[in-house]
Structure formats: structure tokens, C-alpha cells
Design a protein around this motif. Structure first.
Motif, PDB file in Angstrom:
ATOM      1  N   LYS A 146       0.858  -1.183   0.000  1.00  0.00           N
ATOM      2  CA  LYS A 146       0.000   0.000   0.000  1.00  0.00           C
ATOM      3  C   LYS A 146       0.889   1.225   0.000  1.00  0.00           C
ATOM      4  O   LYS A 146       2.065   1.151   0.347  1.00  0.00           O
ATOM      5  N   TYR A 147       0.329   2.365  -0.382  1.00  0.00           N
ATOM      6  CA  TYR A 147       1.157   3.521  -0.690  1.00  0.00           C
ATOM      7  C   TYR A 147       0.828   4.727   0.193  1.00  0.00           C
ATOM      8  O   TYR A 147      -0.327   5.114   0.305  1.00  0.00           O
ATOM      9  N   ASN A 148       1.865   5.290   0.781  1.00  0.00           N
ATOM     10  CA  ASN A 148       1.739   6.590   1.435  1.00  0.00           C
ATOM     11  C   ASN A 148       2.256   7.599   0.419  1.00  0.00           C
ATOM     12  O   ASN A 148       3.424   7.984   0.426  1.00  0.00           O
ATOM     13  N   TYR A 149       1.370   8.014  -0.502  1.00  0.00           N
ATOM     14  CA  TYR A 149       1.797   8.813  -1.660  1.00  0.00           C
ATOM     15  C   TYR A 149       2.546  10.098  -1.297  1.00  0.00           C
ATOM     16  O   TYR A 149       3.615  10.366  -1.863  1.00  0.00           O
ATOM     17  N   PRO A 150       2.044  10.915  -0.352  1.00  0.00           N
ATOM     18  CA  PRO A 150       2.770  12.165  -0.041  1.00  0.00           C
ATOM     19  C   PRO A 150       4.206  11.917   0.414  1.00  0.00           C
ATOM     20  O   PRO A 150       5.136  12.577  -0.054  1.00  0.00           O
ATOM     21  N   LEU A 151       4.392  10.921   1.309  1.00  0.00           N
ATOM     22  CA  LEU A 151       5.743  10.641   1.810  1.00  0.00           C
ATOM     23  C   LEU A 151       6.626  10.042   0.721  1.00  0.00           C
ATOM     24  O   LEU A 151       7.823  10.342   0.649  1.00  0.00           O
ATOM     25  N   ILE A 152       6.056   9.177  -0.139  1.00  0.00           N
ATOM     26  CA  ILE A 152       6.833   8.581  -1.236  1.00  0.00           C
ATOM     27  C   ILE A 152       7.308   9.665  -2.197  1.00  0.00           C
ATOM     28  O   ILE A 152       8.466   9.662  -2.646  1.00  0.00           O
ATOM     29  N   ILE A 153       6.437  10.625  -2.498  1.00  0.00           N
ATOM     30  CA  ILE A 153       6.803  11.722  -3.409  1.00  0.00           C
ATOM     31  C   ILE A 153       7.903  12.587  -2.793  1.00  0.00           C
ATOM     32  O   ILE A 153       8.885  12.933  -3.454  1.00  0.00           O
ATOM     33  N   ILE A 154       7.752  12.913  -1.486  1.00  0.00           N
ATOM     34  CA  ILE A 154       8.772  13.726  -0.796  1.00  0.00           C
ATOM     35  C   ILE A 154      10.106  12.987  -0.779  1.00  0.00           C
ATOM     36  O   ILE A 154      11.166  13.556  -1.077  1.00  0.00           O
ATOM     37  N   GLU A 155      10.058  11.688  -0.427  1.00  0.00           N
ATOM     38  CA  GLU A 155      11.282  10.878  -0.395  1.00  0.00           C
ATOM     39  C   GLU A 155      11.918  10.817  -1.785  1.00  0.00           C
ATOM     40  O   GLU A 155      13.136  10.913  -1.938  1.00  0.00           O
ATOM     41  N   GLY A 156      11.092  10.674  -2.830  1.00  0.00           N
ATOM     42  CA  GLY A 156      11.606  10.634  -4.198  1.00  0.00           C
ATOM     43  C   GLY A 156      12.314  11.921  -4.572  1.00  0.00           C
ATOM     44  O   GLY A 156      13.388  11.907  -5.187  1.00  0.00           O
ATOM     45  N   LEU A 157      11.730  13.053  -4.179  1.00  0.00           N
ATOM     46  CA  LEU A 157      12.355  14.354  -4.456  1.00  0.00           C
ATOM     47  C   LEU A 157      13.684  14.499  -3.722  1.00  0.00           C
ATOM     48  O   LEU A 157      14.682  14.949  -4.301  1.00  0.00           O
ATOM     49  N   VAL A 158      13.712  14.098  -2.440  1.00  0.00           N
ATOM     50  CA  VAL A 158      14.945  14.206  -1.635  1.00  0.00           C
ATOM     51  C   VAL A 158      16.043  13.332  -2.228  1.00  0.00           C
ATOM     52  O   VAL A 158      17.184  13.776  -2.423  1.00  0.00           O
ATOM     53  N   VAL A 159      15.706  12.075  -2.535  1.00  0.00           N
ATOM     54  CA  VAL A 159      16.687  11.149  -3.116  1.00  0.00           C
ATOM     55  C   VAL A 159      17.176  11.669  -4.467  1.00  0.00           C
ATOM     56  O   VAL A 159      18.365  11.584  -4.794  1.00  0.00           O
ATOM     57  N   GLY A 160      16.254  12.253  -5.251  1.00  0.00           N
ATOM     58  CA  GLY A 160      16.627  12.802  -6.557  1.00  0.00           C
ATOM     59  C   GLY A 160      17.633  13.924  -6.448  1.00  0.00           C
ATOM     60  O   GLY A 160      18.621  13.969  -7.190  1.00  0.00           O
ATOM     61  N   VAL A 161      17.417  14.840  -5.511  1.00  0.00           N
ATOM     62  CA  VAL A 161      18.349  15.961  -5.323  1.00  0.00           C
ATOM     63  C   VAL A 161      19.713  15.446  -4.854  1.00  0.00           C
ATOM     64  O   VAL A 161      20.762  15.863  -5.371  1.00  0.00           O
ATOM     65  N   LEU A 162      19.712  14.517  -3.872  1.00  0.00           N
ATOM     66  CA  LEU A 162      20.975  13.952  -3.372  1.00  0.00           C
ATOM     67  C   LEU A 162      21.733  13.235  -4.491  1.00  0.00           C
ATOM     68  O   LEU A 162      22.943  13.415  -4.652  1.00  0.00           O
ATOM     69  N   THR A 163      21.003  12.432  -5.268  1.00  0.00           N
ATOM     70  CA  THR A 163      21.623  11.732  -6.395  1.00  0.00           C
ATOM     71  C   THR A 163      22.203  12.728  -7.393  1.00  0.00           C
ATOM     72  O   THR A 163      23.311  12.539  -7.907  1.00  0.00           O
TER      73      THR A 163
END
Length: 265
Positions: A146-163
Motif C-alpha cells: 500500500k502507498y503513502n503517496y505524499p511521503l513517497i513523493i517527498i522521499e523521491g524528491l529528496v533522493v533525486g536531489v541527493l543523487t
């Protein structure tokens, strides 16, 4: 060919071996190998690292598709904000960093030093994640996805910037997120993370192709060695305990991170 250059290419092979043995983490060595052994500028090294990491992860992801270990819906939900963030970071944020960030008491923090220091901090965080592996969600019981969409999107953005800044895959952040936020079983989380890393790294690299001259011959040779190393690592996995190796590799990454901070300062 000089000794350091030979060691650099051997390092490329070892990056793949580590990826094949423990399923992640090896990409954290790509930038130090490119910078300290092959004398490549840190900004260029982080760009090349994105291609190497993306290519290696894609090979790993393709190996997992027939095993039905990849959750494509989760990969898409996570990858879209991640690849947008990494592309924009490489295209606009990294080029916008000034060559001289600030000067204090005769010490000038340059763009190159700043990137390597930030990278070293990420290495230390990643090493702690590898050493303390039991805390990344592996002990949680398997549950319905199941998906916690807001947190997944925030985590994706953070990981993207770090990468985008350091050129590493960020699996040490992605895997716990998939286990904790999407409730994926651990094996599926590891396999799905490889596809996410491949997508965001290769799309992020497009931002660099638009900004800098790429030495494609070198990059393809180095990437080929890393991909070859993955197959060697997968073979060696039959004889070596991956979990014990992961912890030992974590300590090595920790030492490398501390060394980079000492060297740059």
C-alpha cells in the motif's frame, strides 16, 4: 598507462563486484575512484557516476524482471519525482553553484571541495546504514503493498536531489522507503530500487549531456567493467556470505568518507 589509472579501472570492476555481491552500495565508490585514481574533476565525476550507476542498476533490474521481483507500480510512483529532481539538479542546480562558495580565515571552499565534502557525508550516512542493516525495515513482517503517496513523493524528491549532487544511487535511502512506505517485502524492495536507480540516474545524466563534453570512449569502457563486475559478483555470491560482507564493506565506506573529509580539508 600509469599505476593509478590501472587501479582506477580495477576499481571500476570492483564497483560491479560489490553490486553483484551485496545488491547495492558499490556505486558509492564510483566518485572517489574517478576523482582520486583517474584524476577526473568532481563535477564531471558525479556526472559519469550517474551513467555508471544507471547502467549497472539497469542490468541488475533486467535480471530481476523474469523472477517477478519488481513492483512496477511502486517504481513508477517513486521514480517520477526522483528523476524530475535529479534531472533539474544536474541541469540547473549543479551548474549554478559558484566556483568559490566562501572564504573563511584563508580557507576557500570551492565548488569541487564542497561537492567532495558533501559526498563524504553521504558516504558516512550510507556506511552507517550498511553497518546497522537490521534497522532498515528488514525485520518488519510482510504486508499487503500500500502507498503513502505524499511521503513517497517527498522521499523521491529528496533522493533525486541527493543523487543529482553526488552521483550515487541512493539505494540506502530508497530500500527502507519502499519497505516502510510501500510495505514491499525486502526482496522486492531491493529489486524495485534497482529499477528506480537506473531510471533516475540515466535521466539525470541527460542533464549533464546538455551541459558538458562527455568522453564516451572512457565512460563506456569504465561502465563495461562495472557491468562485468556485477556478473563476477553474482557468481562469487555462491561462495561468500553477502550480509557479513555488507557490514565489512560498510566499515570500509566509513573509513573512505572520513579520509575524503581529511584530504579535502
Amino acid at each position: 598507462m600509469e599505476l593509478l589509472e590501472i587501479l582506477g579501472y580495477v576499481g571500476g570492476l570492483l564497483i560491479g563486484v560489490v553490486l553483484g555481491l551485496i545488491g547495492g552500495g558499490g556505486s558509492i565508490l564510483t566518485v572517489p575512484v574517478l576523482v582520486y585514481l583517474l584524476a577526473i574533476n568532481p563535477v564531471t565525476a558525479t556526472a559519469y557516476s550517474l551513467f555508471v550507476v544507471g547502467t549497472s542498476s539497469l542490468v541488475g533490474a533486467l535480471r530481476n524482471i523474469p523472477k517477478k521481483l519488481i513492483d512496477f507500480r511502486t517504481a513508477i510512483v517513486f521514480a517520477i519525482p526522483a528523476f524530475l529532481a535529479v534531472y533539474l539538479t544536474r541541469k540547473y542546480m549543479v551548474p549554478a553553484i559558484p566556483d568559490e562558495i566562501f572564504t573563511i580565515s584563508g580557507f576557500t571552499l570551492t565548488k569541487d571541495i564542497g561537492i567532495m565534502l558533501f559526498f563524504a557525508i553521504i558516504m558516512i550516512i550510507a556506511s552507517i546504514s550498511m553497518i546497522m542493516g537490521r534497522n532498515n525495515g528488514t525485520n518488519l513482517p510482510e504486508a499487503e503493498v500500500k502507498y503513502n503517496y505524499p511521503l513517497i513523493i517527498i522521499e523521491g524528491l529528496v533522493v533525486g536531489v541527493l543523487t543529482g549532487i553526488v552521483g550515487a544511487g541512493g539505494g540506502f535511502l530508497i530500500i527502507p522507503a519502499l519497505v516502510l512506505l510501500a510495505k514491499l517485502p525486502m526482496k522486492k524492495a531491493v529489486a524495485t530500487s534497482l529499477l528506480i536507480i537506473a531510471i533516475k540516474s540515466l535521466i539525470g545524466f541527460i542533464g549533464d549531456v546538455q551541459n558538458m563534453e562527455i568522453d564516451w570512449v572512457f565512460l563506456l569502457i569504465f561502465s563495461g567493467l562495472s557491468v562485468g563486475g556485477i556478473w563476477l559478483g553474482v557468481f562469487l555470491n555462491n561462495f561468500i556470505n553477502g550480509q557479513k560482507l555488507k557490514k565489512a564493506f560498510g566499515y570500509f565506506v566509513l573509513i573512505m568518507g572520513i579520509y575524503i573529509i581529511w584530504k579535502e580539508l
